[in-house]
Design an enzyme around this catalytic site. Structure first.
Site, PDB file in Angstrom:
ATOM      1  CG  HIS A  77      12.454  -2.509   3.073  1.00 54.59           C
ATOM      2  ND1 HIS A  77      12.183  -3.707   3.696  1.00 54.59           N
ATOM      3  CD2 HIS A  77      12.089  -2.683   1.789  1.00 54.59           C
ATOM      4  CE1 HIS A  77      11.690  -4.550   2.811  1.00 54.59           C
ATOM      5  NE2 HIS A  77      11.627  -3.960   1.646  1.00 54.59           N
ATOM      6  CG  ASN A 120      -7.089   0.185   2.855  1.00 56.45           C
ATOM      7  OD1 ASN A 120      -6.397   0.822   2.064  1.00 56.45           O
ATOM      8  ND2 ASN A 120      -6.586  -0.747   3.631  1.00 56.45           N
ATOM      9  CG  HIS A 176      -2.259   3.887   3.972  1.00 58.37           C
ATOM     10  ND1 HIS A 176      -3.041   3.700   2.840  1.00 58.37           N
ATOM     11  CD2 HIS A 176      -2.136   2.666   4.515  1.00 58.37           C
ATOM     12  CE1 HIS A 176      -3.333   2.429   2.708  1.00 58.37           C
ATOM     13  NE2 HIS A 176      -2.807   1.768   3.710  1.00 58.37           N
ATOM     14  CG  HIS A 198     -17.775   7.637   6.220  1.00 63.49           C
ATOM     15  ND1 HIS A 198     -18.667   8.225   5.361  1.00 63.49           N
ATOM     16  CD2 HIS A 198     -18.510   6.931   7.094  1.00 63.49           C
ATOM     17  CE1 HIS A 198     -19.891   7.898   5.698  1.00 63.49           C
ATOM     18  NE2 HIS A 198     -19.826   7.110   6.747  1.00 63.49           N
ATOM     19  CG  HIS A 227      -2.445  20.846   5.514  1.00 62.48           C
ATOM     20  ND1 HIS A 227      -3.576  21.377   6.098  1.00 62.48           N
ATOM     21  CD2 HIS A 227      -1.846  21.861   4.882  1.00 62.48           C
ATOM     22  CE1 HIS A 227      -3.650  22.655   5.812  1.00 62.48           C
ATOM     23  NE2 HIS A 227      -2.617  22.988   5.077  1.00 62.48           N
ATOM     24  CB  CYS A 269      -0.909   0.023   1.233  1.00 63.58           C
ATOM     25  SG  CYS A 269      -1.997  -1.390   1.298  1.00 63.58           S
TER      26      CYS A 269
END
Lengths: 486, 497
Positions: free
Chosen positions: A254, A379, A346, A375, A342, A175
C-alpha cells in the site's frame, strides 16, 4: 490398587490418562493446521449477452454523443482508444447500449450488478455441485457502488443463503480488490474450522459514466468494460483432489503514505462540479514504485534459493565494481521465470502490460494471455485477472505443479500479488469457450484509426461532415475548439 | 383487587426465593459437590496421622524415573493445551469523535431548515415535525457543515471533508491515548455504510498517517448500522492468524451525501435520526497489552436474515418517483428486528447464559414440544449473563422493542436512550458512545460483561460480548465529559414543538 484383577500403579494410570489427553490435543492441533490451506475449487467469469458488445463504430457514436466535448478532447480520446489494445467484442453496460448513459438510475446500477452476480454464481454452483446453503463466507468486492443493503446482502437474498453466513462487502479498493478479498478469505481459513467461501468480484460501470469534458476523467469512459467473476474457495483438505489451485502466498503493498501515489487515481468532482474518476499523469510512476515495492517483498517468497543467491552475488559484485557502473547498468535483474511459470497481469491498459513485461523481462509468450484478454474483454477492473487465468486454462498451458503469479494494481495506490500452484492439469476454457481458437491474434490494431482518423485533419473533417451530416456539430466545434481549454 | 393482591404478592416473593435458590444450586453445582469431597478427604488425612501417610507413600514404590516421566507428560500436555487455545483479543482503548458545537442542530434549526429547503409541502413538514417530536433526540445532536446549507450541498468534496474531520479526529485521539505510533499499526479496517469513494476511506487514513506499506487494510461498505461489529469480527479473525499484532477499527457514518431531498414519507425518517459520529478502536493480541487493556473480546455472533425477502427489503436504498435517492424503511421493521434478535439470541444464549437459565430454557422447550404448545416460551433472563447492555440507538422504537423482548429495566437501557438523546443515531459508532456513557458514569467494574447488539440493513443482527479487564476510573476525557453530570435526563414521549 487393583483394576481388572491386576496390580496397577495409580501414578501410571494418571500418566497414561494425561498422555492420551495430550495426544488428543496434538491431533486436534494437527487437524487445525491441516485445514489452513486455501484451495481454489472453481471460478466462473461473466460473459454478458451479445447485444452488449461494443464494436468500434458504436464506441465512436457514444463518444460523439457527448455534446460537451471539444475537438481537442475528441482527438485525445481517439489517440487513447487507438493505442488501448481493446478489440471489437468488449462489453458495455445496458444503459450505454440503450443510449441513456447520462441518466442512469439506481435500479440500473443494481440490475447491472445482479445480472453479473446471477450469471457467474449460477454457473459456479452448477459446475461445482455445491449448494448456496453450504457457503459459510461470502466476500463481494465492487469498488464504485455500495448501496444499502449491500451487494453481498443482495446475493444472500437471491440465493437464500444460511443465517449464520459471514458476509463482507468491500468497496472503494480499486482494481486490485480481487486479491484483497482473497486475502480476507485466506485469513478466515486460518482462524476457523472447515469452511467454504465464495468471492464475487466485479465493477460497476453504468453509474460511473462521466458526462463532462475533463480529459483525465474521460479516460475512464473509454477504458473500463463490464465483467466479473465468482470464485469458490475452501480450506477443507478433503477437496484437495478437486481443487484447481492452491494459494501459496499473497503480498499486499500500500503506497498510500506517498501523497503523489494517493492522489493519482481519485474519484472527485471536476471544475464544473461533475463527478468523475480522475486518472492522473503520474499514475505510471506510482504504479512502478508500488510494483517494485511489491516485488521486493514477493521475490524472496517465490523464487528458488538458487536464484536469490545468484542475485545477491551479482549485486555484491556490482557494488565491488564501483558506483559509476551501477548508474550505467541499473540494478541487476531478477529472473522471475525461475520461480514462476505463468504471469497473470491485470489488464489495466497497454502501458501497464508493456511496462510490467519490460521490468520483469517477459517475452511475447508470457504476455500473450494479458494482451488477448485486453483485446477480447477490455479492462474489466478487479475481475480482469480471472479472465487472463481463463485464457491460460483454455490454451491448456496450466499443468500440475505449475506456478501462476497474479499481479494487480489499484487506486490508493496499491499493488497486490499472489502465487497459485496448479493442483491438476486444467483444460476448461470457461468464458473463452467460443473464441479461444481464434486467439492468439497476430494483429491487435483496432479499426479506430481508419474510421475516425479524419478528425485530425481540418480538411478531412469538412469532407467527412459533408458525407455524414449527423456529425455536423463536429464541424461547429472547429472554430471554438482552439479557444476551448481543458 | 386489594384482597387478591397480598396472596399474589406473597406467592411471587416465595417464587423469587425459590428461583434464587435454584439458580445458586445449578450455577455452583461443581463447588457444592467438590467442597464436601475435599472436606472428607482432609478429615481422612487428619484421622490417619502422618506416619501412616508416610508408609502409604512408600508403598507406592515411586522412583525417579516414574516421577520424571509423569512430570514430563504433565508439561507436554500443558504446553499443547496452551498452544491450541485461541489467542485472547483485547480492546486496548477506543476514542470517539466529539462533534464541534458549531454543527449543533437544535429542534428549531432543524424545523426551520425543513421549511426553507422547500421540498416538502405543509403536510410533509407536519409529518417531519411529528417524527422529530417522538424521536427521542435532544437538542445537541450534530449534522455535518454541508447539511447546514439551505439546500444541503452533498458534493464529494464535502463528503470527504466530513470524513476527514470525523475519522482523523477520532484517530488522533486514539493514538494520543494509547501512545501507539501510526507506523506500528498492522491491520486497519474502516467501515462506513453510505459513503464509499475511490480510493477508499482506509486509503485516506493510510495517506494521512503515513502508515506502513505492508499494512493489511480493508474497507467495508454498505453493511448498515451493525457494520462496526462486523469489523470487530474481521479484526478478530485477522488477529488470530497474526500473533503479536494490533488492529485499528474505524467505525463511522458519513451523513453528507445522504440527505434525502424528496418527499416520500417512508424515506423521511433517516434525515431526522442520522447524525454525525465516529469511533476508532484499538484491538490487540499482544500479551503485554493484557494489563492495560480495557476489555477482552469473548464472543461475536452474526445473524443474517437476507434470505427472507421481507427482511431484505425492510431497509432499502432506492429512488423515489422524482428520482431522489433515499433509504426507505418499511412498516414491519420492528417485527423483523425482533425476529432477527431471536435468531441471534438462539446462538448466543448457549455461549453466555449460566447453566441455570439454559436448563430452564431446555425444560420449557421440552414442555412445549411434548406437553402443551400453549405454554409461553421461556425468555432466558439475560440479566444473569450480563451486567451492561449496549443496544444500538437506532431509534426510540428499537430500544423500546428490545427492552420489552429482553425484559430489561430502565437502567439497563439508559446508556442507549441517553446516547440517542445526546448524539442521535450515529449508526455503527453508537454502540461505542453507549459504552463510553457507562464508563463515564463510573459503572464499569473489572469482570463486568457487556453485550453490544447492533442491527443493520440486509437484515442483520450482530452481537459482541466483552468482559471488562480492569475497573475504569473517572474522571476522564471523552465526548461525555462536559455533559455527563446532566444525565440521565427524562425523555418525554412527545416533545411539544
Amino acid at each position: 490398587m487393583e483394576v481388572l484383577g491386576t496390580e496397577v500403579e495409580p501414578l501410571l494410570m494418571l500418566s497414561s490418562a494425561l498422555l492420551v489427553y495430550g495426544l488428543f490435543l496434538l491431533w486436534r492441533l494437527f487437524e487445525q493446521r491441516r485445514n489452513q490451506n486455501c484451495y481454489l475449487i472453481e471460478y466462473a467469469c461473466f460473459k454478458p449477452p451479445d447485444y452488449r458488445k461494443l464494436p468500434t463504430n458504436m464506441c465512436g457514436d457514444i463518444i460523439l454523443r457527448n455534446k460537451n466535448l471539444g475537438l481537442s478532447e475528441l482527438r485525445f480520446l481517439l489517440k487513447v482508444i487507438v493505442n488501448s489494445g481493446i478489440g471489437e467484442e468488449t462489453y458495455g453496460p445496458t444503459t450505454v447500449i440503450e443510449g441513456r448513459e447520462a441518466s442512469v438510475t439506481h435500479n440500473d446500477a443494481l440490475s447491472e450488478m445482479e445480472e453479473c452476480f446471477v450469471g457467474t454464481l449460477d454457473e459456479l454452483f452448477r459446475k461445482t455441485g455445491v449448494s448456496p446453503r453450504e457457503i459459510d463466507t461470502l466476500v463481494v468486492n465492487v469498488s464504485m457502488l455500495a448501496p444499502s443493503p449491500s451487494l453481498a446482502a443482495m446475493i444472500v437474498n437471491h440465493y437464500k443463503m444460511r443465517e449464520d453466513i459471514k458476509v463482507f462487502n468491500i468497496s472503494g479498493m480499486g482494481c486490485s480488490a480481487s486479491l484483497v478479498s482473497i486475502d480476507l478469505v485466506q485469513h478466515m481459513f486460518k482462524s476457523n474450522r472447515k469452511m467454504k467461501a465464495v468471492v464475487v468480484t466485479s465493477e460497476s460501470i453504468a453509474p460511473c459514466w462521466y458526462p463532462g469534458c475533463d480529459k483525465s476523467m474521460l479516460l475512464g469512459n473509454c477504458l473500463f468494460r463490464c465483467g466479473g467473476c465468482s470464485i469458490l474457495l475452501t480450506n477443507d483438505c478433503s477437496y484437495r483432489h478437486r481443487a484447481k489451485f492452491i494459494l501459496k502466498c499473497l503480498v499486499r503493498t500500500h503506497l498510500g503514505a506517498n501523497d503523489e501515489a494517493f492522489n493519482c487515481c481519485m474519484q472527485r468532482e471536476d471544475d464544473t462540479g461533475t463527478l468523475g474518476f480522475h486518472l492522473g499523469k503520474n499514475l505510471p510512476k506510482a504504479a512502478t514504485r508500488a510494483f517494485f515495492e511489491n516485488l521486493r517483498m514477493l521475490a524472496p517468497r517465490i523464487l528458488p534459493l538458487r536464484e536469490i543467491f545468484l542475485f545477491s552475488v551479482r549485486k555484491y559484485l556490482q557494488k565491488l565494481k564501483g558506483s559509476k557502473d551501477v548508474q550505467a547498468e541499473g540494478t541487476p535483474r531478477v529472473n522471475f521465470k525461475a520461480g514462476v511459470d505463468h504471469f497473470c497481469i491485470h489488464t489495466g491498459g497497454a502501458a501497464v502490460i508493456e511496462g510490467i513485461g519490460r521490468s520483469m523481462g517477459l517475452n511475447q509468450y508470457d504476455l500473450e494471455p494479458a494482451w488477448m484478454t485486453l483485446h477480447r474483454f477490455g479492462n474489466t477492473s478487479a475481475g480482469s485477472l480471472w479472465y487472463v487465468l481463463g485464457y491460460m486454462e483454455g490454451k491448456r498451458r496450466l499443468k500440475k505443479k505449475d506456478r501462476v503469479m497474479m499481479l494487480s494494481f489499484g487506486a490508493g495506490f496499491k499493488c497486490n500479488s499472489c502465487m497459485w500452484e496448479v493442483n491438476r492439469d486444467l483444460e476448461n476454457p470457461g468464458v473463452w469457450e467460443d473464441c479461444i481458437d481464434k486467439y492468439p491474434l497476430q494483429d491487435l490494431t483496432n479499426p479506430f484509426m481508419e474510421m475516425y482518423g479524419w478528425i485530425h485533419d481540418e480538411e478531412a473533417i469538412v469532407n467527412y461532415v459533408k458525407e455524414h451530416p449527423e456529425y455536423a456539430d463536429i464541424a461547429a466545434k472547429r472554430a471554438p475548439a482552439t479557444a476551448r481549454s481543458s | 383487587m386489594p384482597s387478591e393482591a397480598p396472596p399474589a404478592l406473597l406467592s411471587s416473593v416465595k417464587l423469587k426465593y425459590v428461583k434464587l435458590g435454584y439458580q445458586y444450586l445449578v450455577n455452583h453445582f461443581l463447588t457444592l459437590v467438590l467442597v464436601p469431597l475435599i472436606a472428607g478427604v482432609a478429615l481422612e488425612i487428619a484421622r490417619r496421622g502422618p506416619e501412616e501417610l508416610l508408609s502409604l507413600w512408600q508403598s507406592l514404590q515411586l522412583d525417579l524415573i516414574h516421577i520424571l516421566c509423569s512430570v514430563f507428560a504433565l508439561v507436554l500436555v500443558a504446553t499443547v493445551y496452551f498452544m491450541s487455545r485461541p489467542r485472547p483479543i483485547y480492546l486496548v482503548d477506543y476514542a470517539l469523535f466529539k462533534p464541534p458545537f458549531t454543527c449543533r442542530v437544535p429542534y428549531a434549526t432543524f424545523m426551520e431548515h425543513i421549511r426553507l429547503i422547500g421540498n416538502l409541502d405543509a403536510k410533509g413538514v407536519d409529518f417531519q415535525m411529528r417524527i422529530l417530536e417522538r424521536s427521542g433526540l435532544g437538542e445537541e445532536t450534530c449534522l455535518p457543515p454541508a447539511n447546514h446549507y439551505i439546500p444541503p450541498t452533498p458534493t464529494m468534496e464535502a463528503s470527504r471533508a466530513e470524513a476527514q474531520m470525523v475519522i482523523f479526529s477520532a484517530l488522533d485521539s486514539l493514538f494520543e491515548r494509547t501512545g501507539l505510533k501510526p507506523k506500528d499499526v498492522d491491520i486497519l479496517i474502516v467501515n462506513c455504510s453510505l459513503f464509499s469513494p475511490t480510493p477508499s476511506l482506509s486509503a485516506m487514513v493510510v495517506n494521512k498517517y503515513k502508515m506502513r506499506s505492508n499494512i493489511r487494510s480493508f474497507n467495508l461498505s454498505g453493511m448498515g448500522c451493525s457494520a462496526g461489529l462486523i469489523s470487530i469480527d474481521l479484526a478478530r479473525d485477522l488477529l488470530q492468524a497474526h500473533p503479536n499484532s494490533n488492529a485499528v477499527v474505524v467505525s463511522t457514518e458519513i451523513i453528507t451525501p445522504n440527505w434525502y431531498a424528496g418527499n416520500q414519507r417512508s424515506m423521511l425518517l433517516p434525515n431526522c435520526l442520522f447524525r454525525m459520529g465516529g469511533a476508532a478502536i484499538l484491538l490487540s493480541n499482544r500479551p503485554r497489552d493484557s494489563r492495560r487493556a480495557k476489555y477482552r473480546l469473548l464472543h461475536v455472533v452474526r445473524t443474517h436474515k437476507g434470505a427472507d425477502d421481507k427482511a431484505y427489503r425492510c431497509v432499502y436504498e432506492e429512488e423515489d418517483a422524482q428520482g431522489n435517492c433515499g433509504i426507505s424503511l418499511s412498516k414491519d421493521l420492528m417485527a423483523i428486528a425482533g425476529e432477527a434478535l431471536k435468531s441471534n439470541i438462539t446462538t448466543i444464549g448457549p455461549l453466555v447464559l449460566p447453566a441455570s437459565e439454559q436448563l430452564l430454557f431446555l425444560f420449557s422447550l421440552i414442555a412445549r414440544k411434548i406437553l402443551n404448545r400453549k405454554i409461553r416460551p421461556y425468555i432466558p433472563d439475560f440479566k444473569q449473563a450480563f451486567e451492561h447492555f449496549c443496544i444500538h440507538a437506532g431509534g426510540r422504537a428499537v430500544i423500546d422493542e428490545l427492552q420489552k423482548n429482553l425484559e430489561l429495566s430502565a437502567e439497563h437501557v439508559e446508556a442507549s436512550r441517553m446516547t440517542l438523546h445526546r448524539f442521535g443515531n450515529t449508526s455503527s459508532s453508537s454502540l461505542w458512545y453507549e459504552l463510553n456513557y457507562i464508563e463515564a458514569k463510573g459503572r464499569m467494574r473489572r469482570g463486568d460483561r457487556v453485550w453490544q447488539i447492533g442491527f443493520g440493513s440486509g437484515f442483520k443482527c450482530n452481537s459482541a460480548v466483552w468482559r471488562c479487564n480492569r475497573t475504569i476510573k473517572t474522571p476522564f476525557e471523552g465526548p461525555w465529559s462536559d455533559c455527563i453530570h446532566r444525565y440521565p435526563v427524562d425523555i418525554p414521549d412527545v416533545v411539544k414543538l
